[in-house]
Write an enzyme that holds these catalytic residues in place. Structure first.
Site, PDB file in Angstrom:
ATOM      1  N   GLU B  46      47.902  39.705  35.000  1.00  0.00           N
ATOM      2  CA  GLU B  46      46.817  38.740  34.796  1.00  0.00           C
ATOM      3  C   GLU B  46      45.859  39.310  33.774  1.00  0.00           C
ATOM      4  OE1 GLU B  46      44.472  37.394  38.095  1.00  0.00           O
ATOM      5  OE2 GLU B  46      46.254  37.022  39.304  1.00  0.00           O
ATOM      6  N   ASP B  57      33.544  36.262  40.364  1.00  0.00           N
ATOM      7  CA  ASP B  57      33.750  37.698  40.227  1.00  0.00           C
ATOM      8  C   ASP B  57      32.582  38.532  40.720  1.00  0.00           C
ATOM      9  OD1 ASP B  57      36.371  38.056  39.095  1.00  0.00           O
ATOM     10  OD2 ASP B  57      35.604  36.894  37.403  1.00  0.00           O
ATOM     11  N   TYR B 172      48.427  31.978  45.001  1.00  0.00           N
ATOM     12  CA  TYR B 172      47.423  33.050  45.040  1.00  0.00           C
ATOM     13  C   TYR B 172      46.573  32.854  46.291  1.00  0.00           C
ATOM     14  CZ  TYR B 172      43.838  36.202  43.005  1.00  0.00           C
ATOM     15  OH  TYR B 172      42.971  37.228  42.745  1.00  0.00           O
TER      16      TYR B 172
END
Lengths: 412, 273
Positions: B46, B57, B172
């Site tokens: 990734e 994040d 994911y």
């Protein structure tokens, strides 16, 4: 210039949470459950007469609503043109319209069984409003605030602490409002089960723009009835400042279906031809910020640019998606007012009417003065005076001192 | 058979899918690190596009974003960098991880053209949930690029089925609520969640957010087909930013990261490479 989107959003009306093509839910999967839960909770609450009765009761008994509409005789005479009326949101408890929304969302949080509240704040007004209602409801409260803003707004930081809230300085990014929102959303994602995120403006993912508008529309609903009673007719125009745009949506919503011109004043900072402004609709382009498709200030690669305004409450690089829609469809008109124009309006209102407006509200007033001049005396313009200016005295003082210094220099 | 099908499948044992930020600290370092991660047994890579406002994040990847932005990395630049990574012998699937706004500004047409020219295999947009992803999913399938979907422990059964129904490549699975970043251990509720995901998809499932140790990987072994490691690698990169930026010390610094990863994280973990 407004750039067209290159990934075309879905056909209008197909997806929920859209104002035309604007809005939506551009958030990480970890937040989707919370947003769906919030949407359901809000939709049920807003149709529940008991919930609405609680909301109106608190605003009356605790915040002092309804706020009055004040006619500005001396300002109107000096400007020459339309009659100028103010909706006095500065007379709310805590000194600004932010409390309307904070009460609504706190009531909803309690109803949904949330145990704690978080909020973001730029200038500190929404942080203070949230800390206030958290104290009122006896709930713990964390307020995220950019590290730069924490330094700039020391007085409001102390106010929040007095009210029992914890202020969390956010170091990431530029240390301003947009970064505080990012961090509040990140924290919320991790603590979604027992925590309510009290969003301060008509920005962010669905249902926030809709919900904050509905908790602020009391401004316009009251004002519409008040001015009808005072003058026997609707105003010809309604005007408000726009950062994220909650006080403006609060005013505009009541007049959307009336023959009333709607004007929004963006922060023009040091001029929209400089790089120091927050004029999102005037100078921004289409994109996604804080979960919503709207206009924003960004570079050609899609990195968000830090805005500037003398008023911390308008210092935001995006704008509520409903405003983007009203601008796109032409229903409302938005203009950028500079720091100088806002200060001038603030000084005039203070001297002529004995009302010291917040710097944010002074932008709306500056645009209203500009428009009033082009209107006839039998016409009227209603301005949302969204907050009082006590918090800005120091900023105004240093602005005037700087100006005197630079003018003193050039006159020689 | 596509690169994604070839490298990312259940037969390969526990899939190791590392994340690094494009251009952190330099383009040359990214190439060196990509090759190193492939040699360490990665099944796919990734590549994160630095962004000013990375909502999903934690602090480690936020800082990496800032390091990469300082050197002017962009989405278009990162796509071209994928081409250079290929020239250096990297054959595993490359998945571009970008927030939606840079993608909107680059434009769909340019994005897919550059992605194809530079042999990109997948796209992951962390702030584009299922409800908003229809057009992009269609465009991806037209251009033979896998749009990777995320699911979280709070994802309802109904949405999980809908998401799994249109997922590509692998699914994911976000291990925990909150943002990316190292966590000491998993919340016990992660295991039933992973088991629930397996009942709705035939695709490999890979777990991300908070993974940094081989003990964690071992705990996941019977519940998932792979694991994604971002912050743990990115913080090793951050600690060596200066040496990775210098041509003379870059390979050595990358090799050191590889040794640390093998010691702390990979051990016997990685499948049959």
């Amino acid at each position: 210039m407004i750039r067209q989107p290159q990934i075309e959003p879905a056909e209008q009306g197909q997806r929920k949470g859209r104002f035309g093509e604007f809005g939506g839910q551009y958030v990480p999967e970890t937040l989707m459950h919370a947003l769906l839960e919030l949407e359901k909770g809000f939709t049920e609450a807003i149709h529940d007469p008991d919930f609405l009765a609680d909301y109106h009761h608190i605003l009356k008994a605790y915040s002092g609503r309804p706020t009055p509409v004040t006619y500005c005789a001396r300002l109107t005479r000096e400007v020459g043109g339309a009659q100028i009326y103010l909706k006095r949101e500065d007379l709310n408890h805590t000194g600004a319209h932010k409390i309307n929304n904070a009460v609504g969302q706190a009531l909803l949080a309690r109803r949904m069984g949330k145990k704690r509240m978080i909020a973001e704040t730029g200038a500190g007004q929404h942080g203070v409003a949230t800390a206030t209602v958290a104290a009122y409801f006896g709930m713990p409260c964390k307020v995220f605030m950019g590290a730069v803003d924490v330094k700039r707004q020391a007085l409001n930081v102390f106010r929040m602490k007095l009210l029992g809230a914890e202020v969390v300085p956010v170091e990431g990014g530029n240390g301003t409002l947009k970064d505080a929102i990012n961090e509040a959303l990140r924290y919320w994602a991790a603590n979604v089960e027992d925590t309510a995120y009290i969003d301060g403006s008509v920005v962010g993912p669905h249902p926030y723009p809709l919900m904050v508008r509905d908790f602020q529309r009391i401004i316009g609903d009251e004002a519409r009835a008040q001015i009808l009673e005072k003058t026997g007719k609707l105003p010809d125009a309604a005007c408000a400042c726009v950062g994220g745009g909650s006080n403006a949506m609060g005013l505009f919503t009541a007049f959307l279906n009336d023959p009333v011109a709607l004007y929004g004043a963006e922060a023009g900072g040091k001029g929209t031809d400089t790089d120091q402004h927050a004029a999102t609709l005037t100078r921004g382009s289409l994109g996604v910020i804080h979960g919503a498709m709207t206009y924003l200030l960004q570079d050609p690669d899609g990195q968000i640019i830090a805005p500037y305004s003398i008023s911390a409450g308008l210092d935001y690089p995006g704008i509520g998606p409903e405003h983007a829609h009203l601008a796109r469809t032409g229903r409302a008109h938005y203009e950028a007012m500079t720091d100088d124009e806002a200060i001038d309006a603030l000084l005039r209102l203070s001297k002529l009417e004995g009302i010291l407006p917040a710097l944010e509200s002074a932008h709306g007033l500056a645009l209203a003065i500009k428009k009033a001049k082009t209107m006839r005396p039998e016409q009227s313009i209603l301005v949302n005076l969204s907050g009082r200016g006590d918090k800005d005295v120091r900023t105004v003082l240093s602005y005037l001192a700087d100006k005197e210094k630079s003018e003193g220099g050039t006159s020689k | 058979m596509s690169r994604m099908d070839e490298f990312v499948n259940k037969k390969r044992g526990m899939l190791f899918i590392p994340f690094i930020t494009a251009g952190d600290p330099t383009e040359d370092a990214t190439i060196e690190l990509a090759a190193m991660l492939q040699s360490a047994g990665a099944s796919a890579l990734e590549l994160g596009i630095p962004y000013s406002d990375p909502l999903a994040d934690g602090p480690v990847i936020q800082k990496a974003s800032q390091r990469a932005l300082k050197h002017g990395m962009t989405l278009a630049g990162a796509l071209r960098l994928c081409g250079r990574i290929r020239e250096h012998g990297v054959t595993i699937p490359l998945i571009v991880f970008t927030y939606i706004n840079p993608l909107i500004q680059l434009g769909s047409k340019t994005f897919f053209q550059l992605a194809q020219e530079n042999q990109v295999d997948g796209l992951l947009v962390p702030d584009l949930p299922f409800e908003e992803s229809r057009e992009l999913a269609q465009a991806c399938s037209m251009h033979h690029i896998c749009l990777i979907s995320l699911v979280a422990p709070t994802t309802s059964d109904k949405r999980l089925k809908a998401i799994a129904g249109s997922a590509q490549g692998f699914l994911y699975c976000v291990s925990s609520l909150g943002v990316t970043g190292v966590r000491k251990q998993f919340h016990p509720s992660v295991f039933p969640f992973l088991d629930r995901v397996r009942t709705v998809t035939d695709l490999p499932t890979a777990v991300g957010f908070g993974i940094s140790t081989s003990a964690q990987v071992d705990a996941l072994r019977s519940h998932a087909d792979g694991f994604i490691v971002g912050s743990a690698i990115v913080s090793l990169i951050g600690e060596r930013a200066e040496r990775l930026s210098d041509r003379r010390t870059c390979s050595e610094a990358a090799a050191q990261i590889k040794r640390i990863l093998e010691e702390r994280l990979l051990g016997q973990a990685v499948g049959n490479r």
